[in-house]
Design an enzyme around this catalytic site. Structure first.
Site, mmCIF file in Angstrom:
data_model
loop_
_atom_site.group_PDB
_atom_site.id
_atom_site.type_symbol
_atom_site.label_atom_id
_atom_site.label_comp_id
_atom_site.label_asym_id
_atom_site.label_seq_id
_atom_site.Cartn_x
_atom_site.Cartn_y
_atom_site.Cartn_z
ATOM 1 N N HIS A 49 0.823 -1.211 0.000
ATOM 2 C CA HIS A 49 0.000 0.000 0.000
ATOM 3 C C HIS A 49 0.855 1.257 0.000
ATOM 4 O O HIS A 49 0.476 2.269 -0.601
ATOM 5 C CB HIS A 49 -0.914 -0.015 1.226
ATOM 6 C CG HIS A 49 -1.965 1.039 1.225
ATOM 7 N ND1 HIS A 49 -3.116 0.944 0.476
ATOM 8 C CD2 HIS A 49 -2.038 2.226 1.872
ATOM 9 C CE1 HIS A 49 -3.857 2.018 0.663
ATOM 10 N NE2 HIS A 49 -3.221 2.820 1.508
ATOM 11 N N HIS A 95 -10.421 2.468 -0.165
ATOM 12 C CA HIS A 95 -10.585 1.993 1.210
ATOM 13 C C HIS A 95 -11.390 0.701 1.141
ATOM 14 O O HIS A 95 -12.419 0.544 1.773
ATOM 15 C CB HIS A 95 -11.259 3.051 2.090
ATOM 16 C CG HIS A 95 -10.463 3.364 3.311
ATOM 17 N ND1 HIS A 95 -11.020 3.648 4.534
ATOM 18 C CD2 HIS A 95 -9.121 3.421 3.511
ATOM 19 C CE1 HIS A 95 -10.058 3.876 5.416
ATOM 20 N NE2 HIS A 95 -8.907 3.755 4.823
#
Length: 738
Positions: A49, A95
């Site tokens: 990420h 998300h």
């Protein structure tokens, strides 16, 4: 080993998402075993990420420059110049994993995080968009996820006070165990007052701003870089909790101290929290950072250095401040009721030093934390080419009229009103075009300029042919901006894929990125920001490849923006572009024929540009009264959407020649690209221009009455179409859980 910290074991290393090879790299880099806190820092900085270790080498091929680009990828958000001393700041982030585990807070904090990315740059947010992908409507968790995600987006955006003006929603069984929540934010700033994360100066105070640090969100970035399995529910503590009212205060306080000239550098505490923000600010400025965690405002007692460094509590910023402005900045933050604490300073050492309780908990080389992260050139296999579907070989199970009725009431084509009516899409008073059209239009200040905004992708195309699918996602965003009269300027992307360690998944990623790059070059539509979200899998089953494209365009005068609704009866309906009846991967093939197969439609980028430029010229000169691009569902769905938006019908006839060549179901529902429907009072003027430009154009009908009448087919009352279009989603959400 520091007392009270656990021993570093192979099991602990694996739990931090690090491979044995990556741990060996850490040992070589620092010349010793890391402390537990240092292991957590490496885990945060080296996960997928934050480090983009599987994607970075391919992202380098994306075009990121243009004369109007002020800041491309590498900062909190991209920045483009729109003239008159103004700039647009925008980005999209995912998300996904948090929203599956805890849909309300996962989606809400996704919105909060992307808003901070924008106002960290010195911009005031003016609009949000989102792109949502959910599983099969019949899956027992889908309705729960839809309700929670939509409520979370609305709850945060509405409370913060920014309009949510557009986006997309899709359903497919491949998202059953891994929904996607992509959030996009757009802001306006002074072009000469953009703020960056690069720290400068030695001995400058590093200041913690905003809300207090808690234990929520710890290992959030690591969790977002892993597949889901049977333990998905156990990861609930890694989901952050948001407070939009605190974020609104943070926005106002940040913009005020920026206006007062207090700021040297500023960074949102997003993924990996205090760790990532401090390291990035120091590393970008070739400086060291020394942090004193005893000064960090905490809302929970007894927090360890490890917990403070990895917490992803929301509504927090880190700033390098001008020393002579410290008292003034503190007074501003205290006025807004927010925490303000000097937690460190910049140093010449190029080391990242963290102290807690008088003990050094971490002492690491700051540049290498980012620069020496693993970079993988993973093996990939190209997706096999699928055969072209011959529309003539398909026996239609339904007539054209019945197929249209079913399509517009299907999950992927029905009205999204149930969703967007939960969002405040008019707050701030500048929303010119609301959700439901090709693109949202938002006025800039008092006008006349406006921005057009859209989010688009067709994952079924991307799986069938990643290269063409990537091209199509960009072209679709470009068409949607064009259809409202805007000049497309730049895009942000959110590249959602499965496990990159699988060659077939990595092949999807590489193919899509190459397709996106080719389309961006052909359309002068650079990528200025974005996000990569990998490991979107559950129990080894990947999502559809979903490279969402968020497009931004500029209108010189918002009053001239175009809508898709028919404006009056008696106007000519014109079709721009070639229709060959391409049914491969179409929604007609899936929803009506129950077949998901074939090659997707090819994307002729030269035709896209010619046709789009032509359409924008017609809009600019006031020669057309309505414009709609043709995409999912094909031509007849586009006509129905125009009729439903206006409650004006149409008579469509004189098409015997093309119907014979393309077959009726191919002609009406094929998803050939580079096409638009326009209406006009004077069709001949447009036809003459098209002939001079050698563009395919023909009149296919006239607006009339309250019925959509297609020659040779059962007439359909527009009111009945509207009922079908509007009914599915609210009925689905009102039903009892399965």
């Amino acid at each position: 080993m520091i007392s009270n910290e656990p021993a570093i074991t192979p099991e602990l290393i694996a739990a931090h998402g690090l491979t044995p090879e990556e741990y060996a790299r850490i040992l070589k880099l620092i010349g010793r075993a890391p402390s537990f806190t240092e292991l957590g820092i490496f885990s945060a900085m080296w996960n997928e990420h934050c480090s983009y270790k599987s994607s970075k080498i391919h992202l380098r091929g994306l075009p990121t420059k243009a004369p109007w680009v002020i800041q491309g990828p590498g900062e909190n958000a991209g920045v483009i110049d729109i003239g008159d001393g103004l700039a647009v700041v925008f980005k999209m982030e995912s998300h996904n994993h948090p929203s599956y585990i805890e849909p309300y807070q996962g989606a809400a904090t996704g919105v909060g995080g992307i808003l901070r990315d924008v106002f960290t740059m010195g911009a005031r947010p003016i609009a949000c968009l989102n792109a949502l992908s959910f599983g099969d409507p019949n899956h027992p968790k889908t309705r729960h996820l839809v309700a929670g995600v939509v409520a979370g987006i609305g709850g945060y955006g509405n409370s913060f006070g920014v309009p949510t003006v557009g986006g997309e929603v899709r359903f497919h069984r491949r998202y059953d165990g891994n929904c996607l929540v992509n959030a996009m934010a757009v802001g306006i700033a002074q072009a000469d007052r953009i703020f960056y994360a690069k720290a400068t100066g030695i001995g400058m105070p590093i200041v913690y701003l905003g809300s207090k640090t808690g234990r929520d969100g710890i290992h959030g970035a690591t969790m977002a870089s892993a597949e889901f399995g049977a333990d998905a529910e156990e990861k609930r503590p890694t989901v952050q909790v948001g407070d939009p009212f605190s974020e609104k205060l943070l926005l106002e306080a940040c913009l005020e101290i920026m206006a007062k000239g207090c700021v040297i550098a500023i960074q949102d505490m997003g993924a990996a929290g205090l760790t990532c923000s401090a390291v990035e600010m120091g590393a970008k400025g070739d400086l060291g950072v020394a942090l004193e965690l005893d000064s960090v405002p905490c809302r929970e007692t007894g927090m360890s250095a490890y917990e403070m460094m990895l917490s992803e509590s929301q509504e927090r910023m880190l700033m390098v401040l001008k020393p002579d402005k410290e008292k003034e900045a503190e007074a501003i933050f205290r006025k807004w009721g927010l925490d303000f604490a000097v937690v460190g300073k910049t140093t010449p050492s190029k080391r990242f030093v963290v102290r807690h309780g008088g003990t050094v908990m971490a002492d690491l080389p700051i540049k290498e934390l980012g620069d020496e992260a693993p970079l993988y050139d993973r093996a990939f296999s190209a997706t096999a080419k699928l055969p072209t579907i011959d529309a003539r070989a398909i026996k239609p199970p339904l007539g054209v009229a019945a197929a249209l009725e079913r399509l517009i009431g299907s999950p992927d084509l029905c009205s999204r009103r149930w969703v967007w009516e939960q969002y405040d899409h008019v707050i701030l008073g500048n929303t010119v075009q609301r959700p439901g059209g090709d693109a949202a239009v938002v006025r800039i200040n008092d006008g006349p300029k406006a921005l057009a905004l859209t989010a688009d992708v067709a994952p079924r195309y991307c799986e069938a042919d990643p290269f063409e699918g990537g091209k199509q996602a960009v072209a679709e965003a470009w068409r949607n901006l064009t259809a409202v009269g805007a000049r497309p300027l730049a895009l942000t992307d959110n590249l959602n894929f499965g496990n990159p360690e699988r060659p077939d998944i990595m092949g999807q990623f590489v193919g899509c990125v190459r397709g996106i790059a080719e389309a961006c070059r052909a359309l002068d539509f650079p990528v200025v920001s974005g996000n990569v979200s990998l490991y979107n899998e559950t129990n080894g089953r990947a999502i559809l490849p979903t490279p969402t494209i968020g497009g931004v365009g500029l209108l010189g005068d918002f009053a001239k923006s175009m809508t898709l609704a028919f404006k009056a009866e008696g106007e000519a309906i014109l079709l721009i572009g070639e229709t060959r009846g391409w049914l491969g991967q179409s929604l007609y093939l899936r929803e009506i024929c129950e077949r998901e197969e074939g090659a997707p439609p090819p994307v002729d980028l030269a035709a896209e540009r010619r046709h789009g430029d032509f359409v924008r010229s017609l809009i600019a000169e006031g020669l057309v009264t309505a414009v709609h691009d043709i995409s999912d569902g094909g031509l007849l769905v586009a006509l129905a959407e125009m009729a439903m938006a206006s409650r004006i019908g149409a008579v469509v006839d004189g098409l015997q020649d093309v119907l014979a060549e393309a077959t009726p179901h191919g002609f009406w529902f094929g998803e050939d690209q580079a096409r638009y429907v326009v209406t006009a009072k004077n069709a001949e003027v447009i036809a003459q221009r098209a002939r001079r430009a050698n563009l395919p154009l023909r009149q296919i009908g006239t607006t009339s009455g309250r019925v959509l009448a297609v020659a040779g087919e059962r007439p359909l009352r527009v009111a009945d179409l509207i009922h079908r279009f509007e009914a599915w989603l609210p009925n689905y959400m009102a039903a009892s859980p399965a």
